[in-house]
Enzyme design. Sequence first.
Site, PDB file in Angstrom:
ATOM      1  N   CYS A 177       0.822  -1.231   0.000  1.00 15.35           N
ATOM      2  CA  CYS A 177       0.000   0.000   0.000  1.00 15.35           C
ATOM      3  C   CYS A 177       0.846   1.267   0.000  1.00 15.35           C
ATOM      4  O   CYS A 177       0.407   2.308  -0.483  1.00 15.35           O
ATOM      5  CB  CYS A 177      -0.940   0.009   1.188  1.00 15.35           C
ATOM      6  SG  CYS A 177      -2.022  -1.421   1.163  1.00 15.35           S
ATOM      7  N   ASN A 180      -9.963  -0.896  -2.631  1.00 15.27           N
ATOM      8  CA  ASN A 180      -8.553  -0.655  -2.307  1.00 15.27           C
ATOM      9  C   ASN A 180      -7.701  -1.224  -3.439  1.00 15.27           C
ATOM     10  O   ASN A 180      -7.661  -2.444  -3.637  1.00 15.27           O
ATOM     11  CB  ASN A 180      -8.242  -1.335  -0.962  1.00 15.27           C
ATOM     12  CG  ASN A 180      -6.798  -1.162  -0.524  1.00 15.27           C
ATOM     13  OD1 ASN A 180      -5.946  -0.765  -1.310  1.00 15.27           O
ATOM     14  ND2 ASN A 180      -6.529  -1.473   0.734  1.00 15.27           N
ATOM     15  N   HIS A 224      -3.932   7.018   0.850  1.00 16.08           N
ATOM     16  CA  HIS A 224      -4.108   5.690   0.271  1.00 16.08           C
ATOM     17  C   HIS A 224      -5.529   5.236   0.581  1.00 16.08           C
ATOM     18  O   HIS A 224      -5.993   5.356   1.716  1.00 16.08           O
ATOM     19  CB  HIS A 224      -3.077   4.728   0.865  1.00 16.08           C
ATOM     20  CG  HIS A 224      -3.460   3.292   0.705  1.00 16.08           C
ATOM     21  ND1 HIS A 224      -3.756   2.748  -0.529  1.00 16.08           N
ATOM     22  CD2 HIS A 224      -3.622   2.293   1.616  1.00 16.08           C
ATOM     23  CE1 HIS A 224      -4.071   1.474  -0.364  1.00 16.08           C
ATOM     24  NE2 HIS A 224      -4.006   1.179   0.923  1.00 16.08           N
TER      25      HIS A 224
HETATM   26  N1  COA Z   1     -19.415  -9.741   4.774  1.00 16.21           N
HETATM   27  C1  COA Z   1     -20.131 -10.070   5.845  1.00 16.21           C
HETATM   28  N2  COA Z   1     -19.585 -10.388   7.039  1.00 16.21           N
HETATM   29  C2  COA Z   1     -18.245 -10.347   7.100  1.00 16.21           C
HETATM   30  C3  COA Z   1     -17.445 -10.004   6.018  1.00 16.21           C
HETATM   31  C4  COA Z   1     -18.067  -9.685   4.791  1.00 16.21           C
HETATM   32  N3  COA Z   1     -17.399  -9.327   3.695  1.00 16.21           N
HETATM   33  N4  COA Z   1     -16.167 -10.050   6.408  1.00 16.21           N
HETATM   34  C5  COA Z   1     -16.143 -10.410   7.687  1.00 16.21           C
HETATM   35  N5  COA Z   1     -17.406 -10.601   8.130  1.00 16.21           N
HETATM   36  C6  COA Z   1     -17.859 -10.997   9.457  1.00 16.21           C
HETATM   37  C7  COA Z   1     -16.793 -11.699  10.258  1.00 16.21           C
HETATM   38  O1  COA Z   1     -16.765 -13.070   9.921  1.00 16.21           O
HETATM   39  C8  COA Z   1     -17.283 -11.469  11.668  1.00 16.21           C
HETATM   40  O2  COA Z   1     -18.324 -12.375  11.935  1.00 16.21           O
HETATM   41  P1  COA Z   1     -18.497 -13.007  13.420  1.00 16.21           P
HETATM   42  O3  COA Z   1     -18.716 -11.849  14.326  1.00 16.21           O
HETATM   43  O4  COA Z   1     -19.687 -13.890  13.250  1.00 16.21           O
HETATM   44  O5  COA Z   1     -17.220 -13.729  13.688  1.00 16.21           O
HETATM   45  C9  COA Z   1     -17.897 -10.075  11.615  1.00 16.21           C
HETATM   46  O6  COA Z   1     -18.138  -9.803  10.224  1.00 16.21           O
HETATM   47  C10 COA Z   1     -16.990  -9.003  12.172  1.00 16.21           C
HETATM   48  O7  COA Z   1     -15.693  -9.215  11.643  1.00 16.21           O
HETATM   49  P2  COA Z   1     -14.505  -8.271  12.046  1.00 16.21           P
HETATM   50  O8  COA Z   1     -13.275  -8.734  11.342  1.00 16.21           O
HETATM   51  O9  COA Z   1     -14.451  -8.139  13.535  1.00 16.21           O
HETATM   52  O10 COA Z   1     -15.017  -6.918  11.424  1.00 16.21           O
HETATM   53  P3  COA Z   1     -14.420  -5.491  11.564  1.00 16.21           P
HETATM   54  O11 COA Z   1     -15.411  -4.607  12.182  1.00 16.21           O
HETATM   55  O12 COA Z   1     -13.043  -5.493  12.136  1.00 16.21           O
HETATM   56  O13 COA Z   1     -14.276  -5.073  10.036  1.00 16.21           O
HETATM   57  C11 COA Z   1     -12.622  -4.832   8.346  1.00 16.21           C
HETATM   58  C12 COA Z   1     -13.417  -5.793   9.196  1.00 16.21           C
HETATM   59  C13 COA Z   1     -11.651  -5.641   7.512  1.00 16.21           C
HETATM   60  C14 COA Z   1     -13.545  -4.056   7.432  1.00 16.21           C
HETATM   61  C15 COA Z   1     -11.879  -3.839   9.287  1.00 16.21           C
HETATM   62  O14 COA Z   1     -11.188  -4.542  10.300  1.00 16.21           O
HETATM   63  C16 COA Z   1     -10.926  -2.964   8.551  1.00 16.21           C
HETATM   64  O15 COA Z   1     -11.336  -2.123   7.794  1.00 16.21           O
HETATM   65  N6  COA Z   1      -9.619  -3.115   8.773  1.00 16.21           N
HETATM   66  C17 COA Z   1      -8.624  -2.422   8.030  1.00 16.21           C
HETATM   67  C18 COA Z   1      -8.422  -3.162   6.757  1.00 16.21           C
HETATM   68  C19 COA Z   1      -7.595  -2.422   5.758  1.00 16.21           C
HETATM   69  O16 COA Z   1      -7.720  -1.239   5.603  1.00 16.21           O
HETATM   70  N7  COA Z   1      -6.763  -3.168   5.062  1.00 16.21           N
HETATM   71  C20 COA Z   1      -5.947  -2.661   4.043  1.00 16.21           C
HETATM   72  C21 COA Z   1      -4.836  -1.911   4.648  1.00 16.21           C
HETATM   73  S1  COA Z   1      -3.858  -1.212   3.459  1.00 16.21           S
END
Ligand code: COA
Length: 352
Positions: A116, A309, A279
């Site tokens: 990234c 992204n 980014h």
């Molecule tokens: N659709 C539906 N449900 C989903 C899902 C999707 N695409 N992806 C994950 N889930 C579910 C998970 O399985 C979890 O279910 P559970 O509670 O039954 O176990 C629930 O949603 C919550 O998951 P969690 O990982 O705790 O969600 P979150 O609030 O942390 O959001 C991200 C996940 C990835 C969106 C968030 O952590 C994020 O934005 N992180 C930064 C990622 C990023 O920017 N990456 C690139 C960096 S350059």
Amino acid sequence: MPNAKIAGIGFYVPEQVVTNFDLMKVMDTSDEWIRERSGIIERRYGKKHEETPTTMAAEAAKVAIERAGISKEDIDFIIFATLSPDYYFPGCGVLLQRELGITKTEIGALDIRNQCSGFIYGLSVADQFIKSGMYKNILLIGSEMHSMGLDFSTRGRAITALFGDGAGAVVLQPSEDENKGVLTTHLHSDGTHAEELAMLSPGSHGGKHLPDVDFGFPPADELGEIFVYDNLLENKSYYPQMDGQLVFKKAVTKFPEVIMEALTKTGYTPADIDMLVPHQANLRIAQFVQKTLQLPDDKVFNNIMKYGNTTAASIPIALCEAWEQGKVKEGDLVCLAAFGSGFTWGSALIRW
Ligand code: COA
């Protein structure tokens, strides 16, 4: 010493639009979940087996080269940032040289693997080359074809929903005015969490699974089997893995920190920024950064809603769209910042 200035900029995104509803056809997800957590509504996917990071980069590069008013033969160095290269090796830099039909061999091609923050790392490297007088027309690319490497089963939904394909390119030249162009760049890394946002295979780390053999190393075909079995089939380590919450927490701290570092170095404050192009990792991260720095809506550019992204490509794509829409103008103070896998992060301040 002249700064590097952006003399031409271009971007390319594939035609095929994939909405959150399209993803719902192949995995257990919802438009609401993806929008609420990331801001993404749709993304683009390249044409399978036709488009690659290199072909998309070439499209973006042609526009940047034309807008810089030079010809492809004037390019004296290529810097290519991607995490989804056409081949394991060689890198995309030489492939782009070939794709553009640049036949002279006096140029160099460098591949950057900083995910990234690849574009910011590339910009910093290019700026040093231009400051030293080594090169005069550097083509810097960020290009990704994520769609070829994502897990489209429900298992991969937390990552797959976030990523899209595309390419952005800039041509960098020496600025005649020392107060214009790249004013400063800041690069950081911390390998402590290297595996928390990573794709482990193909890679040589499989060596730790090698059986004890008297001659020290197994025959090549056995080695190949071990790689395939351990890493590629059983562990599915050829798909990206991410601790989303850790990435989120780190990103919302590091983005403002590295932006402030660039501002402090140059004697500016957040209020001096005319346009922040972060980014495009996640709209919620960008909004958090905006709030921390107390920037108004019209001073932060986001387009993750349309493209997801696109990793190394996200900053040049967003910067190009902002410029095309007249939101980045001559004389503006433009701030770029990125955080991602590694972890690596960085910032750049540009007087446009
Ligand atoms: N659709 C539906 N449900 C989903 C899902 C999707 N695409 N992806 C994950 N889930 C579910 C998970 O399985 C979890 O279910 P559970 O509670 O039954 O176990 C629930 O949603 C919550 O998951 P969690 O990982 O705790 O969600 P979150 O609030 O942390 O959001 C991200 C996940 C990835 C969106 C968030 O952590 C994020 O934005 N992180 C930064 C990622 C990023 O920017 N990456 C690139 C960096 S350059």
